[in-house]
Design an enzyme around this catalytic site. Sequence first.
Site, PDB file in Angstrom:
ATOM      1  CB  ILE A   1      -0.917  -0.020   1.247  1.00  0.00           C
ATOM      2  CG1 ILE A   1      -1.849  -1.245   1.191  1.00  0.00           C
ATOM      3  CG2 ILE A   1      -1.725   1.264   1.351  1.00  0.00           C
ATOM      4  CD1 ILE A   1      -2.517  -1.570   2.515  1.00  0.00           C
TER       5      ILE A   1
ATOM      6  CB  SER B  63      -6.041  -2.521  10.323  1.00  0.00           C
ATOM      7  OG  SER B  63      -6.744  -3.684   9.910  1.00  0.00           O
TER       8      SER B  63
ATOM      9  CE1 TYR C 245      -1.181  -5.359  11.103  1.00  0.00           C
ATOM     10  CE2 TYR C 245      -3.402  -6.240  11.223  1.00  0.00           C
ATOM     11  CZ  TYR C 245      -2.471  -5.430  10.620  1.00  0.00           C
ATOM     12  OH  TYR C 245      -2.834  -4.672   9.521  1.00  0.00           O
TER      13      TYR C 245
ATOM     14  CE  LYS D 265      -1.629  -1.699  12.014  1.00  0.00           C
ATOM     15  NZ  LYS D 265      -1.195  -0.663  11.058  1.00  0.00           N
TER      16      LYS D 265
HETATM   17  N1  LIG Z   1      -2.952  -5.536   3.477  1.00  0.00           N
HETATM   18  C1  LIG Z   1      -4.071  -5.389   4.146  1.00  0.00           C
HETATM   19  O1  LIG Z   1      -5.064  -6.075   3.909  1.00  0.00           O
HETATM   20  C2  LIG Z   1      -4.159  -4.355   5.244  1.00  0.00           C
HETATM   21  C3  LIG Z   1      -5.386  -4.223   5.918  1.00  0.00           C
HETATM   22  C4  LIG Z   1      -5.485  -3.256   6.932  1.00  0.00           C
HETATM   23  C5  LIG Z   1      -4.388  -2.465   7.237  1.00  0.00           C
HETATM   24  N2  LIG Z   1      -3.208  -2.632   6.573  1.00  0.00           N
HETATM   25  C6  LIG Z   1      -2.059  -1.759   6.957  1.00  0.00           C
HETATM   26  O2  LIG Z   1      -1.457  -1.191   5.814  1.00  0.00           O
HETATM   27  C7  LIG Z   1      -0.111  -0.858   6.117  1.00  0.00           C
HETATM   28  C8  LIG Z   1       0.792  -1.268   4.973  1.00  0.00           C
HETATM   29  O3  LIG Z   1       0.825  -2.686   4.898  1.00  0.00           O
HETATM   30  P1  LIG Z   1       0.837  -3.529   3.551  1.00  0.00           P
HETATM   31  O4  LIG Z   1      -0.422  -4.310   3.520  1.00  0.00           O
HETATM   32  O5  LIG Z   1       1.182  -2.672   2.409  1.00  0.00           O
HETATM   33  O6  LIG Z   1       1.997  -4.596   3.904  1.00  0.00           O
HETATM   34  P2  LIG Z   1       3.430  -4.914   3.264  1.00  0.00           P
HETATM   35  O7  LIG Z   1       3.296  -5.126   1.791  1.00  0.00           O
HETATM   36  O8  LIG Z   1       3.955  -6.014   4.098  1.00  0.00           O
HETATM   37  O9  LIG Z   1       4.250  -3.578   3.520  1.00  0.00           O
HETATM   38  C9  LIG Z   1       4.669  -3.222   4.816  1.00  0.00           C
HETATM   39  C10 LIG Z   1       5.765  -2.190   4.733  1.00  0.00           C
HETATM   40  O10 LIG Z   1       6.240  -1.928   6.058  1.00  0.00           O
HETATM   41  C11 LIG Z   1       7.638  -2.019   6.053  1.00  0.00           C
HETATM   42  N3  LIG Z   1       8.230  -2.389   7.336  1.00  0.00           N
HETATM   43  C12 LIG Z   1       8.042  -3.531   8.042  1.00  0.00           C
HETATM   44  N4  LIG Z   1       8.826  -3.533   9.125  1.00  0.00           N
HETATM   45  C13 LIG Z   1       9.533  -2.368   9.110  1.00  0.00           C
HETATM   46  C14 LIG Z   1      10.533  -1.810   9.940  1.00  0.00           C
HETATM   47  N5  LIG Z   1      10.982  -2.437  11.032  1.00  0.00           N
HETATM   48  N6  LIG Z   1      11.038  -0.603   9.616  1.00  0.00           N
HETATM   49  C15 LIG Z   1      10.612   0.043   8.510  1.00  0.00           C
HETATM   50  N7  LIG Z   1       9.693  -0.435   7.684  1.00  0.00           N
HETATM   51  C16 LIG Z   1       9.152  -1.640   7.981  1.00  0.00           C
HETATM   52  C17 LIG Z   1       7.948  -3.084   5.014  1.00  0.00           C
HETATM   53  O11 LIG Z   1       9.316  -3.012   4.641  1.00  0.00           O
HETATM   54  P3  LIG Z   1      10.069  -4.342   4.044  1.00  0.00           P
HETATM   55  O12 LIG Z   1       9.603  -4.464   2.626  1.00  0.00           O
HETATM   56  O13 LIG Z   1      11.520  -3.998   4.148  1.00  0.00           O
HETATM   57  O14 LIG Z   1       9.666  -5.475   4.892  1.00  0.00           O
HETATM   58  C18 LIG Z   1       6.980  -2.677   3.926  1.00  0.00           C
HETATM   59  O15 LIG Z   1       7.495  -1.599   3.196  1.00  0.00           O
HETATM   60  C19 LIG Z   1       0.216  -1.547   7.429  1.00  0.00           C
HETATM   61  O16 LIG Z   1       0.208  -0.587   8.471  1.00  0.00           O
HETATM   62  C20 LIG Z   1      -0.940  -2.520   7.625  1.00  0.00           C
HETATM   63  O17 LIG Z   1      -1.202  -2.751   8.976  1.00  0.00           O
HETATM   64  C21 LIG Z   1      -3.078  -3.552   5.585  1.00  0.00           C
END
Ligand SMILES: NC(=O)c1ccc[n+]([C@@H]2O[C@H](COP(=O)([O-])OP(=O)(O)OC[C@H]3O[C@@H](n4cnc5c(N)ncnc54)[C@H](OP(=O)(O)O)[C@@H]3O)[C@@H](O)[C@H]2O)c1
Length: 316
Positions: free
Chosen positions: A50, A172, A199, A203
């Site tokens: 995202i 979330s 998690y 959130k």
């Molecule tokens: N996907 C869903 O369905 C969903 C639903 C509700 C909320 N969300 C929220 O959306 C947000 C983005 O998540 P996403 O779904 O896009 O997941 P994602 O593809 O796993 O991306 C997560 C990002 O966070 C980074 N990250 C993780 N640990 C970190 C650290 N220690 N320091 C700096 N960066 C770090 C990751 O970096 P690396 O690539 O280096 O690991 C990646 O860039 C999150 O807050 C998640 O809770 C997602």
Amino acid sequence: MAAAEALAGLALALGLYALLYYNFIKGATCKNEASLRGKTVVITGGNTGIGKATALDLARRGARVILACRDRGRGESAVCDIRRESGNNEVLFMSLDLASFKSVRTFAAAFLRSEPRLDILINNAGVRTGSRSSDGFNLAFQVNHLSHFLLTHLLLERMKQCAPSRVVVVASSAHQRGKIDFQNIHKPVDGQLAGIQSYSNSKLANMLYTRELANRLEGTNVTCYAVHPGLVNTELFRHTLIWLKPLFLPICWLFLRDTTNGAQTSIYCATQEGIEKYSGRYFANCWLRDPKPHARDDALAKKLWEVSERMVGLAN
Ligand SMILES: NC(=O)c1ccc[n+]([C@@H]2O[C@H](COP(=O)([O-])OP(=O)(O)OC[C@H]3O[C@@H](n4cnc5c(N)ncnc54)[C@H](OP(=O)(O)O)[C@@H]3O)[C@@H](O)[C@H]2O)c1
Ligand SMILES: *[C@@H]1O[C@H](CO)[C@@H](O)[C@H](O)[C@H]1NC(C)=O
């Protein structure tokens, strides 16, 4: 005859899928075309998922976009993609590991030295596991909540100078299952189920934090918003259900939002004019949503703030 029936069945299935897709999966689109020329954006975890889709859109609007990521290789490669796809060369990588408070402080100091502005901060990075961080905390609690709490604190003065400015917290709907137990929330846990609970707890912390931040920012023209992006097909589930992956992948691809659609509410909260009066509130599908009552508990939000200050070393 059988072929005709099969064809009719296929057409019905496609029709049903289209109905499902446009009504439930795709989600709302941010329709404004607000320009961000001259503005600076920081987005944590902007290298994938995202965050990357959000960064691309904001770069297309002309912003200077800083991807604050933990891995230089992944970060630089996302910078290249976003520069190429947006035609905007003011996209930069800066190193930030949210699993370490020291890294947060180093990032903030480097940022404040090199960047005169901060107009939009998007606290996007997140993990879905409760293992031990390098500082000894529950990883989800530290990465998703505590480190973003510290980061925002360290950058807030610059945002006030650049007001009107905004903080977008990617929370979330998982907050619904979250609990804030001050005795245990920061402690590492083992196992997938406990990780998922961590998690959800983190959130819920995102939601309460956004509320309390809005209260504290009143009168500054800095506003903040909590976002639910929808169920999005990203790497977020990398730690969960690994043995189910082959089954999982096609289901994700069919029934989860793609990242462009998943970024729309973050983009909306970062750019939409006129939502300032909703500072501290929760958005999904580019619209206001009422969170669960426990995510609107102001006394709990205040206590979480004070506890967080102590944990990140801001209070004595
Ligand atoms: N996907 C869903 O369905 C969903 C639903 C509700 C909320 N969300 C929220 O959306 C947000 C983005 O998540 P996403 O779904 O896009 O997941 P994602 O593809 O796993 O991306 C997560 C990002 O966070 C980074 N990250 C993780 N640990 C970190 C650290 N220690 N320091 C700096 N960066 C770090 C990751 O970096 P690396 O690539 O280096 O690991 C990646 O860039 C999150 O807050 C998640 O809770 C997602
Ligand atoms: C906030 O914005 C309003 C309207 O632009 C302005 O009148 C006011 O002075 C600003 N306040 C601060 C503290 O910057």
